[in-house]
Design an enzyme around this catalytic site. Structure first.
Site, PDB file in Angstrom:
ATOM      1  N   HIS A 122       0.827  -1.211   0.000  1.00  0.00           N
ATOM      2  CA  HIS A 122       0.000   0.000   0.000  1.00  0.00           C
ATOM      3  C   HIS A 122       0.863   1.263   0.000  1.00  0.00           C
ATOM      4  O   HIS A 122       2.005   1.271   0.477  1.00  0.00           O
ATOM      5  CB  HIS A 122      -0.927   0.012   1.220  1.00  0.00           C
ATOM      6  CG  HIS A 122      -0.200   0.055   2.539  1.00  0.00           C
ATOM      7  ND1 HIS A 122       0.328   1.215   3.064  1.00  0.00           N
ATOM      8  CD2 HIS A 122       0.085  -0.919   3.420  1.00  0.00           C
ATOM      9  CE1 HIS A 122       0.913   0.943   4.215  1.00  0.00           C
ATOM     10  NE2 HIS A 122       0.788  -0.348   4.456  1.00  0.00           N
ATOM     11  N   GLN A 147       1.865   5.206   1.096  1.00  0.00           N
ATOM     12  CA  GLN A 147       2.139   5.753   2.433  1.00  0.00           C
ATOM     13  C   GLN A 147       0.835   5.971   3.211  1.00  0.00           C
ATOM     14  O   GLN A 147      -0.116   6.568   2.707  1.00  0.00           O
ATOM     15  CB  GLN A 147       2.875   7.090   2.315  1.00  0.00           C
ATOM     16  CG  GLN A 147       3.281   7.676   3.665  1.00  0.00           C
ATOM     17  CD  GLN A 147       3.714   9.129   3.570  1.00  0.00           C
ATOM     18  OE1 GLN A 147       2.951   9.994   3.172  1.00  0.00           O
ATOM     19  NE2 GLN A 147       4.972   9.384   3.921  1.00  0.00           N
ATOM     20  N   GLU A 167      -1.565  -6.828   7.605  1.00  0.00           N
ATOM     21  CA  GLU A 167      -0.231  -6.560   8.137  1.00  0.00           C
ATOM     22  C   GLU A 167       0.008  -7.417   9.384  1.00  0.00           C
ATOM     23  O   GLU A 167      -0.938  -7.896  10.024  1.00  0.00           O
ATOM     24  CB  GLU A 167      -0.111  -5.056   8.466  1.00  0.00           C
ATOM     25  CG  GLU A 167       1.199  -4.607   9.109  1.00  0.00           C
ATOM     26  CD  GLU A 167       2.419  -4.904   8.273  1.00  0.00           C
ATOM     27  OE1 GLU A 167       2.746  -6.097   8.112  1.00  0.00           O
ATOM     28  OE2 GLU A 167       3.076  -3.956   7.808  1.00  0.00           O
ATOM     29  N   ARG A 168       1.252  -7.613   9.710  1.00  0.00           N
ATOM     30  CA  ARG A 168       1.625  -8.233  10.980  1.00  0.00           C
ATOM     31  C   ARG A 168       1.015  -7.448  12.137  1.00  0.00           C
ATOM     32  O   ARG A 168       0.964  -6.222  12.104  1.00  0.00           O
ATOM     33  CB  ARG A 168       3.142  -8.226  11.061  1.00  0.00           C
ATOM     34  CG  ARG A 168       3.737  -8.514  12.408  1.00  0.00           C
ATOM     35  CD  ARG A 168       5.214  -8.182  12.353  1.00  0.00           C
ATOM     36  NE  ARG A 168       5.843  -8.351  13.642  1.00  0.00           N
ATOM     37  CZ  ARG A 168       7.067  -7.948  13.941  1.00  0.00           C
ATOM     38  NH1 ARG A 168       7.790  -7.332  13.010  1.00  0.00           N
ATOM     39  NH2 ARG A 168       7.584  -8.148  15.122  1.00  0.00           N
ATOM     40  N   GLN A 211      -1.136   7.300   6.945  1.00  0.00           N
ATOM     41  CA  GLN A 211      -0.975   8.397   7.895  1.00  0.00           C
ATOM     42  C   GLN A 211      -0.002   8.035   8.997  1.00  0.00           C
ATOM     43  O   GLN A 211       0.805   8.855   9.429  1.00  0.00           O
ATOM     44  CB  GLN A 211      -2.334   8.784   8.500  1.00  0.00           C
ATOM     45  CG  GLN A 211      -2.303  10.046   9.355  1.00  0.00           C
ATOM     46  CD  GLN A 211      -1.825  11.284   8.605  1.00  0.00           C
ATOM     47  OE1 GLN A 211      -2.190  11.482   7.442  1.00  0.00           O
ATOM     48  NE2 GLN A 211      -0.992  12.097   9.240  1.00  0.00           N
ATOM     49  N   TRP A 212      -0.047   6.804   9.450  1.00  0.00           N
ATOM     50  CA  TRP A 212       0.872   6.392  10.527  1.00  0.00           C
ATOM     51  C   TRP A 212       2.271   6.081  10.008  1.00  0.00           C
ATOM     52  O   TRP A 212       3.231   6.146  10.760  1.00  0.00           O
ATOM     53  CB  TRP A 212       0.281   5.224  11.313  1.00  0.00           C
ATOM     54  CG  TRP A 212      -0.745   5.666  12.325  1.00  0.00           C
ATOM     55  CD1 TRP A 212      -1.372   6.889  12.386  1.00  0.00           C
ATOM     56  CD2 TRP A 212      -1.254   4.909  13.407  1.00  0.00           C
ATOM     57  NE1 TRP A 212      -2.239   6.919  13.442  1.00  0.00           N
ATOM     58  CE2 TRP A 212      -2.197   5.716  14.087  1.00  0.00           C
ATOM     59  CE3 TRP A 212      -1.027   3.611  13.878  1.00  0.00           C
ATOM     60  CZ2 TRP A 212      -2.902   5.273  15.209  1.00  0.00           C
ATOM     61  CZ3 TRP A 212      -1.727   3.160  14.987  1.00  0.00           C
ATOM     62  CH2 TRP A 212      -2.648   3.979  15.644  1.00  0.00           C
ATOM     63  N   TYR A 239       1.197  -5.781  15.544  1.00  0.00           N
ATOM     64  CA  TYR A 239       2.311  -5.268  16.356  1.00  0.00           C
ATOM     65  C   TYR A 239       2.043  -5.277  17.852  1.00  0.00           C
ATOM     66  O   TYR A 239       2.826  -4.721  18.636  1.00  0.00           O
ATOM     67  CB  TYR A 239       2.694  -3.853  15.889  1.00  0.00           C
ATOM     68  CG  TYR A 239       3.760  -3.876  14.813  1.00  0.00           C
ATOM     69  CD1 TYR A 239       5.080  -4.183  15.114  1.00  0.00           C
ATOM     70  CD2 TYR A 239       3.430  -3.631  13.484  1.00  0.00           C
ATOM     71  CE1 TYR A 239       6.043  -4.230  14.136  1.00  0.00           C
ATOM     72  CE2 TYR A 239       4.394  -3.664  12.489  1.00  0.00           C
ATOM     73  CZ  TYR A 239       5.701  -3.971  12.819  1.00  0.00           C
ATOM     74  OH  TYR A 239       6.661  -4.021  11.838  1.00  0.00           O
ATOM     75  N   HIS A 275       0.638  -5.566   2.576  1.00  0.00           N
ATOM     76  CA  HIS A 275       1.390  -4.806   3.566  1.00  0.00           C
ATOM     77  C   HIS A 275       2.847  -5.275   3.604  1.00  0.00           C
ATOM     78  O   HIS A 275       3.175  -6.352   3.112  1.00  0.00           O
ATOM     79  CB  HIS A 275       0.741  -4.983   4.933  1.00  0.00           C
ATOM     80  CG  HIS A 275      -0.719  -4.649   4.925  1.00  0.00           C
ATOM     81  ND1 HIS A 275      -1.205  -3.428   5.304  1.00  0.00           N
ATOM     82  CD2 HIS A 275      -1.799  -5.384   4.538  1.00  0.00           C
ATOM     83  CE1 HIS A 275      -2.521  -3.415   5.155  1.00  0.00           C
ATOM     84  NE2 HIS A 275      -2.908  -4.586   4.694  1.00  0.00           N
ATOM     85  N   ARG A 335      11.135  -5.363  15.571  1.00  0.00           N
ATOM     86  CA  ARG A 335      10.742  -5.000  14.208  1.00  0.00           C
ATOM     87  C   ARG A 335      11.267  -5.985  13.176  1.00  0.00           C
ATOM     88  O   ARG A 335      10.580  -6.278  12.198  1.00  0.00           O
ATOM     89  CB  ARG A 335      11.262  -3.598  13.857  1.00  0.00           C
ATOM     90  CG  ARG A 335      10.585  -2.460  14.575  1.00  0.00           C
ATOM     91  CD  ARG A 335      10.994  -1.133  13.962  1.00  0.00           C
ATOM     92  NE  ARG A 335      10.459  -0.985  12.609  1.00  0.00           N
ATOM     93  CZ  ARG A 335      10.874  -0.068  11.733  1.00  0.00           C
ATOM     94  NH1 ARG A 335      11.851   0.765  12.050  1.00  0.00           N
ATOM     95  NH2 ARG A 335      10.328   0.020  10.534  1.00  0.00           N
ATOM     96  N   ARG A 336      12.470  -6.466  13.348  1.00  0.00           N
ATOM     97  CA  ARG A 336      13.151  -7.153  12.258  1.00  0.00           C
ATOM     98  C   ARG A 336      13.507  -8.616  12.513  1.00  0.00           C
ATOM     99  O   ARG A 336      13.884  -9.315  11.567  1.00  0.00           O
ATOM    100  CB  ARG A 336      14.427  -6.396  11.889  1.00  0.00           C
ATOM    101  CG  ARG A 336      14.150  -5.080  11.178  1.00  0.00           C
ATOM    102  CD  ARG A 336      13.417  -5.346   9.894  1.00  0.00           C
ATOM    103  NE  ARG A 336      13.072  -4.123   9.184  1.00  0.00           N
ATOM    104  CZ  ARG A 336      12.170  -4.061   8.212  1.00  0.00           C
ATOM    105  NH1 ARG A 336      11.531  -5.139   7.860  1.00  0.00           N
ATOM    106  NH2 ARG A 336      11.900  -2.919   7.617  1.00  0.00           N
ATOM    107  N   THR A 394       1.773   0.415  13.229  1.00  0.00           N
ATOM    108  CA  THR A 394       0.386   0.368  12.787  1.00  0.00           C
ATOM    109  C   THR A 394      -0.238  -1.015  12.931  1.00  0.00           C
ATOM    110  O   THR A 394      -1.268  -1.175  13.580  1.00  0.00           O
ATOM    111  CB  THR A 394       0.274   0.819  11.319  1.00  0.00           C
ATOM    112  OG1 THR A 394       1.033   2.012  11.128  1.00  0.00           O
ATOM    113  CG2 THR A 394      -1.174   1.089  10.950  1.00  0.00           C
ATOM    114  N   ARG A 407      -6.062   0.861   3.933  1.00  0.00           N
ATOM    115  CA  ARG A 407      -4.937   1.379   3.151  1.00  0.00           C
ATOM    116  C   ARG A 407      -4.581   0.459   1.990  1.00  0.00           C
ATOM    117  O   ARG A 407      -4.192   0.925   0.912  1.00  0.00           O
ATOM    118  CB  ARG A 407      -3.722   1.628   4.055  1.00  0.00           C
ATOM    119  CG  ARG A 407      -3.215   0.439   4.854  1.00  0.00           C
ATOM    120  CD  ARG A 407      -2.268   0.925   5.956  1.00  0.00           C
ATOM    121  NE  ARG A 407      -1.622  -0.130   6.725  1.00  0.00           N
ATOM    122  CZ  ARG A 407      -2.139  -0.670   7.830  1.00  0.00           C
ATOM    123  NH1 ARG A 407      -3.330  -0.286   8.272  1.00  0.00           N
ATOM    124  NH2 ARG A 407      -1.472  -1.597   8.495  1.00  0.00           N
TER     125      ARG A 407
END
Length: 228
Positions: free
Chosen positions: A9, A11, A87-88, A13-14, A90, A179, A114-115, A21, A60
């Site tokens: 997707h 960009q 998306e994953r 807003q977050w 979080y 995502h 994150r990684r 997000t 998004r």
């Protein structure tokens, strides 16, 4: 030949605000809208015209798909939405500013969350304002309270095998608008990327990635459409 188009997707807003997000539903920025439209124009320019579409149930990704398809005059193609392309999740990091989180927990810990391949962020607290248990799009679904990339792969790949791959194998040109992490799950699988190496792969927003498959449904090397 069967062709797969992957698009992260535009960009959100977050993304702009540098916040985690995950499953929270955030819309595109003006730049994100333009990235999505540019992806569609590129599809038309290169003559890579999707015939079937898949996306998540997050705004998004859905809007990116629709904006891109509209630019390519393909808004009419069949489309399937599924939460397994989300998306994953979080977890407890959802909504937090990434820099503030680094200052609180340290760069190394945040980088691991994150990684890393299989270390999930802290779980989301019960009653969090980002709790989605009342969201009608997830009725009947056990919503995770956090996910690593490994856990994300465990929901994305079965959906790929059961629902998307058969469509692709029938000769369709399939576009998936999703995502960063759900697409990393697919790229890891299709390109045979190791658990260690996938941690360094970044999927840019609004840049179509192409896989072409042979008669045995073996994918060729992935490439960005702009470079093809």
């Amino acid at each position: 030949m069967p062709t797969l188009i992957l698009v992260r997707h535009g960009q959100s807003q977050w993304n702009l605000e540098n916040r985690f997000t995950g499953w929270w539903d955030v819309d595109l920025t003006d730049l994100g809208v333009e990235e999505a439209k540019a992806a569609g124009r590129l599809l038309a320019e290169k003559g890579v015209m999707p015939t079937r579409a898949f996306t998540s149930v997050q705004t998004r990704a859905i809007r990116t798909l629709h904006l891109a398809l509209a630019e390519a005059d393909r808004l009419w193609i069949p489309e399937t939405k599924d939460w397994r392309l989300n998306e994953r999740h979080y977890g407890g990091l959802t909504g937090l500013d990434k820099q503030e989180t680094r200052e609180k927990h340290g760069d190394e810990q945040v980088h691991i969350w994150r990684r890393s391949f299989d270390v999930p962020p802290p779980a989301m607290d019960a009653g969090s304002k980002y709790d989605l248990s009342g969201d009608p799009r997830y009725a009947g679904i056990t919503i995770p309270n956090t996910e690593s990339l490994k856990l994300t792969i465990e929901r994305v790949l079965p959906y790929w095998q059961s629902d998307i791959l058969p469509v692709l194998a029938s000769g369709e040109t399939v576009i998936i608008s999703a995502h960063g992490n759900s697409l990393r799950a697919l790229v890891k699988h299709l390109s045979g990327i190791s658990d260690d190496d996938i941690t360094g792969l970044e999927i840019p927003t609004g840049q179509p990635i192409i896989y072409e498959f042979d008669d045995t449904m073996t994918p060729g090397e992935r490439y960005y459409l702009k470079d093809g």
